[in-house]
Enzyme design. Structure first.
Site, PDB file in Angstrom:
ATOM      1  N   ASP A  64     -35.122 -31.533 -64.983  1.00  0.00           N
ATOM      2  CA  ASP A  64     -35.261 -32.977 -65.214  1.00  0.00           C
ATOM      3  C   ASP A  64     -36.291 -33.291 -66.292  1.00  0.00           C
ATOM      4  O   ASP A  64     -37.354 -32.689 -66.336  1.00  0.00           O
ATOM      5  CB  ASP A  64     -35.741 -33.671 -63.930  1.00  0.00           C
ATOM      6  CG  ASP A  64     -34.721 -33.609 -62.818  1.00  0.00           C
ATOM      7  OD1 ASP A  64     -33.645 -33.016 -63.022  1.00  0.00           O
ATOM      8  OD2 ASP A  64     -35.017 -34.143 -61.737  1.00  0.00           O
ATOM      9  N   GLU A 105     -23.907 -31.875 -63.185  1.00  0.00           N
ATOM     10  CA  GLU A 105     -25.111 -31.036 -63.287  1.00  0.00           C
ATOM     11  C   GLU A 105     -24.745 -29.592 -62.911  1.00  0.00           C
ATOM     12  O   GLU A 105     -25.605 -28.797 -62.553  1.00  0.00           O
ATOM     13  CB  GLU A 105     -26.228 -31.573 -62.389  1.00  0.00           C
ATOM     14  CG  GLU A 105     -26.684 -32.965 -62.778  1.00  0.00           C
ATOM     15  CD  GLU A 105     -28.109 -33.287 -62.334  1.00  0.00           C
ATOM     16  OE1 GLU A 105     -28.943 -32.379 -62.254  1.00  0.00           O
ATOM     17  OE2 GLU A 105     -28.365 -34.471 -62.072  1.00  0.00           O
ATOM     18  N   TRP A 106     -23.498 -29.294 -62.983  1.00  0.00           N
ATOM     19  CA  TRP A 106     -22.935 -28.008 -62.570  1.00  0.00           C
ATOM     20  C   TRP A 106     -23.668 -26.805 -63.199  1.00  0.00           C
ATOM     21  O   TRP A 106     -24.197 -25.939 -62.463  1.00  0.00           O
ATOM     22  CB  TRP A 106     -21.446 -28.086 -62.886  1.00  0.00           C
ATOM     23  CG  TRP A 106     -20.557 -26.958 -62.561  1.00  0.00           C
ATOM     24  CD1 TRP A 106     -20.889 -25.781 -61.951  1.00  0.00           C
ATOM     25  CD2 TRP A 106     -19.152 -26.907 -62.826  1.00  0.00           C
ATOM     26  NE1 TRP A 106     -19.773 -25.004 -61.836  1.00  0.00           N
ATOM     27  CE2 TRP A 106     -18.695 -25.667 -62.357  1.00  0.00           C
ATOM     28  CE3 TRP A 106     -18.229 -27.785 -63.409  1.00  0.00           C
ATOM     29  CZ2 TRP A 106     -17.362 -25.269 -62.471  1.00  0.00           C
ATOM     30  CZ3 TRP A 106     -16.905 -27.392 -63.506  1.00  0.00           C
ATOM     31  CH2 TRP A 106     -16.469 -26.154 -63.046  1.00  0.00           C
ATOM     32  N   PRO A 107     -23.778 -26.737 -64.537  1.00  0.00           N
ATOM     33  CA  PRO A 107     -24.445 -25.548 -65.085  1.00  0.00           C
ATOM     34  C   PRO A 107     -25.913 -25.414 -64.682  1.00  0.00           C
ATOM     35  O   PRO A 107     -26.389 -24.295 -64.473  1.00  0.00           O
ATOM     36  CB  PRO A 107     -24.316 -25.697 -66.600  1.00  0.00           C
ATOM     37  CG  PRO A 107     -23.839 -27.079 -66.856  1.00  0.00           C
ATOM     38  CD  PRO A 107     -23.246 -27.614 -65.614  1.00  0.00           C
ATOM     39  N   LEU A 108     -26.607 -26.536 -64.533  1.00  0.00           N
ATOM     40  CA  LEU A 108     -28.023 -26.473 -64.117  1.00  0.00           C
ATOM     41  C   LEU A 108     -28.176 -25.713 -62.799  1.00  0.00           C
ATOM     42  O   LEU A 108     -29.069 -24.892 -62.636  1.00  0.00           O
ATOM     43  CB  LEU A 108     -28.576 -27.898 -63.993  1.00  0.00           C
ATOM     44  CG  LEU A 108     -29.923 -28.080 -63.286  1.00  0.00           C
ATOM     45  CD1 LEU A 108     -31.037 -27.344 -64.021  1.00  0.00           C
ATOM     46  CD2 LEU A 108     -30.277 -29.546 -63.169  1.00  0.00           C
ATOM     47  N   TYR A 109     -27.267 -25.987 -61.862  1.00  0.00           N
ATOM     48  CA  TYR A 109     -27.359 -25.333 -60.551  1.00  0.00           C
ATOM     49  C   TYR A 109     -26.763 -23.924 -60.562  1.00  0.00           C
ATOM     50  O   TYR A 109     -26.944 -23.166 -59.627  1.00  0.00           O
ATOM     51  CB  TYR A 109     -26.682 -26.209 -59.485  1.00  0.00           C
ATOM     52  CG  TYR A 109     -27.499 -27.445 -59.195  1.00  0.00           C
ATOM     53  CD1 TYR A 109     -28.519 -27.427 -58.240  1.00  0.00           C
ATOM     54  CD2 TYR A 109     -27.298 -28.618 -59.917  1.00  0.00           C
ATOM     55  CE1 TYR A 109     -29.285 -28.556 -57.991  1.00  0.00           C
ATOM     56  CE2 TYR A 109     -28.064 -29.750 -59.680  1.00  0.00           C
ATOM     57  CZ  TYR A 109     -29.057 -29.711 -58.713  1.00  0.00           C
ATOM     58  OH  TYR A 109     -29.827 -30.827 -58.486  1.00  0.00           O
ATOM     59  N   ASP A 125     -24.510 -34.953 -58.789  1.00  0.00           N
ATOM     60  CA  ASP A 125     -25.618 -33.996 -58.704  1.00  0.00           C
ATOM     61  C   ASP A 125     -25.198 -32.770 -57.887  1.00  0.00           C
ATOM     62  O   ASP A 125     -24.119 -32.764 -57.279  1.00  0.00           O
ATOM     63  CB  ASP A 125     -26.837 -34.712 -58.075  1.00  0.00           C
ATOM     64  CG  ASP A 125     -28.143 -34.167 -58.600  1.00  0.00           C
ATOM     65  OD1 ASP A 125     -28.186 -33.002 -59.041  1.00  0.00           O
ATOM     66  OD2 ASP A 125     -29.149 -34.906 -58.560  1.00  0.00           O
TER      67      ASP A 125
END
Ligand code: GAL
Length: 425
Positions: free
Chosen positions: A235, A207-211, A174
């Protein structure tokens, strides 16, 4: 030819050979750089992940059956192996956040909460492996996990070694509590290399691109070099609104994200919430069909100990799973939207295509939609003719169609009709 001319021509030939070698090496380098080179996730990962259904319930005193504990995972492992889940492909049993003790041990290693996981993760992994399954675990690139447990920042190598040592097979990593975009990128890369260095096969779920999205447009070519799948969007919740928002985000960004998906690296629209409380039967069908079209990891988050036969049959539908797991590994996309219907398609191996038609209207009853077959699969799906099978909402052989014909369907509100088209001649 003089001796000098011969020498010049030989030198030129050597130059050409060398140039060719460099070009070949360069192209080979490009090929290698395309996907994380760990040989894993050649088709989207399938399994179970505790988060959406069980969240961060640590209250085992009052809720012994639904708290995040060894008991939960032992029971789910048992059911995955005995109730047909493993047989259709759900292989990874994954722990999400809240498994850890609040502190690292005296040697700086992560440790499981000793009350809720008295046997520790290694023993759990052994049990999971004895059932023919694989074990996934969760950690965070920053200073803390999203729920506030110890983060991996500054400990990437030791954490990778710990997970490998325990026999872990997948890491969900995460991106909470990371103080800069540079630390985020460096951390995701560092952990990828650290996992590889352990020599154990560990699927790397990022979850790299999400952040990144709030700050920069992610570089998906780079992300694919380090991760086996990556979350792009918020999510999933147990609601139709959540499923719709994930689909809307995906269609708005499909030019960017669809081309990067393929064997070894997948876009992850988050867990399947089928079998829970929030989706109607038609909405569950829509999630299953569209997750298959999107070549999404199929990670269920539900209670397999208490699941309806209907939800189980949908999640275990072999024809739909075959679309999700198609070896060609190309992600599908939305072809068109008109009159509150969406048409999605996905190219499959052997020149077959999957087509999903969604009725997004949330008022009224079933609506009919007619599709001309010439428009599907870039004009090739049914050219010159094809055999069509409806897979969802129920399996039905629709038979032989010619390129110039059309197909009429009835689709329930928020429901989907999923088809498989195969060349007839
Ligand atoms: C979120 C993540 C969820 C879940 C949760 C745990 O950031 O997107 O899938 O892992 O953290 O705290």
């Amino acid at each position: 030819m003089t001796a000098t001319m011969k020498l010049v021509s030989r030198v030129r030939r050597l130059g050409c050979v060398l140039a060719f070698c460099f070009l070949a090496l360069f192209l080979w380098g490009l090929r290698v750089a395309r996907a994380l080179d760990n040989g894993l996730a050649m088709t989207p990962t399938m399994g179970w992940l505790h988060w959406e259904r069980f969240m961060c319930n640590v209250n085992c005193q009052e809720e012994p059956d639904s708290c995040v504990s060894e008991k939960l995972f032992l029971q789910i492992a048992e059911i995955m192996a005995s109730d047909g889940w493993k047989d259709v492909g759900y292989e990874y049993l994954c722990i999400d956040d809240c498994w850890m003790a609040p502190e690292r041990d005296s040697e700086g290693r992560l440790q499981a909460d000793s009350k809720r996981f008295p046997g520790g993760i290694r023993r759990l992994a052994n049990y999971v492996h004895s059932k023919g399954l694989k074990l996934g675990i969760y950690a965070d690139v920053g200073n803390k996990t999203c729920a506030g447990f110890p983060g991996s920042f500054g400990y990437y190598d030791i954490d990778a070694e710990t997970f490998a040592d325990w026999g872990v097979d997948l890491l969900k990593f995460d991106g909470c509590y990371c103080d800069s975009i540079k630390h985020l990128a460096d951390g995701y890369k560092h952990m990828s290399l650290a996992l590889n260095r352990t020599g154990r096969s560990i699927v790397y779920s990022c979850e790299w691109p999400l952040y990144m999205w709030p700050i920069f447009k992610p570089n998906y070519t780079e992300i694919r070099e380090y991760c086996n799948h990556w979350r792009n969007f918020a999510d999933v919740y147990d609601s139709w609104q959540s499923i719709r928002s994930i689909l809307d985000w995906t269609t708005s960004n499909q030019e960017r994200i669809v081309p990067v998906a393929g064997p070894g690296g997948w876009n992850d629209p988050d867990m399947l919430v089928i079998g829970n409380f929030g989706l109607s039967r038609d909405q569950q069908i829509t999630q299953m069909a569209l997750w298959a079209i999107m070549a999404a990891p199929l990670l269920m988050s539900n209670d397999l100990r208490h699941i309806s036969l209907e939800a189980k049959a949908l999640l275990q539908d072999k024809d739909v799973i075959a679309i999700n797991q198609d070896p060609l590994g190309k992600q599908g996309y939305r072809l068109r939207k008109e009159d509150n219907f969406e048409v999605w398609e996905r190219p499959l191996s052997n020149l077959a295509w999957a087509v999903a038609m969604v009725n997004l209207q949330e008022i009224g009853g079933p609506r009919s939609y007619t599709i001309s077959l010439t428009s599907l699969g870039q004009g090739l799906a049914c050219n010159p003719d094809c055999l069509i099978t409806q897979l969802l909402p129920v399996k039905r052989k629709l038979g032989f169609y010619e390129w110039t014909s059309s197909l009429k369907t009835q689709i329930n509100p928020t429901g989907t009709v999923l088809l498989r088209l195969e060349r007839a001649s």
